[in-house]
Scaffold this active site. Sequence first.
Site, PDB file in Angstrom:
ATOM      1  N   CYS A   1       0.840  -1.197   0.000  1.00  0.00           N
ATOM      2  CA  CYS A   1       0.000   0.000   0.000  1.00  0.00           C
ATOM      3  C   CYS A   1       0.878   1.251   0.000  1.00  0.00           C
ATOM      4  O   CYS A   1       1.438   1.614   1.045  1.00  0.00           O
ATOM      5  CB  CYS A   1      -0.936  -0.001   1.208  1.00  0.00           C
ATOM      6  SG  CYS A   1      -1.983   1.456   1.330  1.00  0.00           S
TER       7      CYS A   1
ATOM      8  N   CYS B   1      -0.283   4.092   2.256  1.00  0.00           N
ATOM      9  CA  CYS B   1      -0.091   3.795   3.678  1.00  0.00           C
ATOM     10  C   CYS B   1       1.359   4.014   4.108  1.00  0.00           C
ATOM     11  O   CYS B   1       1.627   4.551   5.185  1.00  0.00           O
ATOM     12  CB  CYS B   1      -0.474   2.345   3.974  1.00  0.00           C
ATOM     13  SG  CYS B   1      -2.132   1.854   3.486  1.00  0.00           S
ATOM     14  N   ASP B   2       2.306   3.578   3.275  1.00  0.00           N
ATOM     15  CA  ASP B   2       3.688   3.464   3.726  1.00  0.00           C
ATOM     16  C   ASP B   2       4.700   4.281   2.937  1.00  0.00           C
ATOM     17  O   ASP B   2       5.876   4.310   3.299  1.00  0.00           O
ATOM     18  CB  ASP B   2       4.110   1.991   3.684  1.00  0.00           C
ATOM     19  CG  ASP B   2       3.259   1.122   4.605  1.00  0.00           C
ATOM     20  OD1 ASP B   2       2.843   1.636   5.655  1.00  0.00           O
ATOM     21  OD2 ASP B   2       3.005  -0.040   4.263  1.00  0.00           O
TER      22      ASP B   2
END
Length: 331
Positions: free
Chosen positions: A138, A141-142
């Site tokens: 993701c 997300c990261d």
Amino acid sequence: MAHNVIIIGSGPAGYTAAIYLGRAGLDPVMVTGALTPGGQLVNTTEVENFPGFPEGVMGPELMDNMRAQAKRFGTEFIADDVTAIESAGSDDAPLYRLALSDGETLETRAVIIATGSNFRKLGVPGEVELSGHGVSYCATCDGFFFRDKPIVVVGGGDSAFEEALFLTRFGSSVTLIHRRDEFRASQIMVDRAKENPKLTLLTNTVVTEIHGTETAPAAPALSLGGLALNPKPQVNVSGVSLKNTVTGETAELETAAVFVAIGHTPATDFAASVASRDEDGYIIVDGASTRTSTPGIFAAGDCVDRVYRQAISAAGMGCRAALDAQEYLSE
């Protein structure tokens, strides 16, 4: 005894549905999954884009908080997997029977399917061991954690190109690796990638192994209740081994992160008899609702959503599923 509603799955969609149904006095039951309750966020480190946490929150902590909130409003949890759903009532009084992996069965008037989807994995050495330590599925997300570091993205579809272009905001460089010489992505995405000076396209290439390097020494050994604990050193992604699919040549590439974007597999096989699915297995719902092809069966989260796949959008859909189910049960 037939329950009012059973929720299958315990990610943001399932927990949110449970909170709403519990507050409505419907005594929801949640079948959380036998091994990994909490969904994909239990394998995520810091979550910085979930509203209400200005300093961020750890994925497992966020899921624990959601579970505690659902429990506060009376949700019953069953740590098992649903293997099948079948109709057990009549047209006048619909009822559904859920088969569990331990051999038990449950009956309910309504079902909310919130089982999410699983990231397709490369299946190469180092992927599992370094998940959460440089291996990610993701970008939104990261990606932030790899600012000014080299990044690798694996995939050839629109999702892979979207992730690669997004990651150019953070990484010192981004290399998109695809096993063929042609991309499945739309031409406009390919053109954007070729125009981005920070993005390199590497075709006819596969990742054969992901390597890690120790980045922090192990903490001192501890003793807890007479049991000796020896913490392991911190190991993060440091590079990948590559192979050319045409020539067979091999190479090594340094990178701080590997983002895998080769698709998702929705966890919906158990529901095939009661919910229409598309060719990829995603459950089909009626418009903006969460109603499936069978009255009393609802679906929410990543088992429906192939576009957004975010914790907050799954939670919103879980809310809608609870309200749809509440309306159905009141008829």
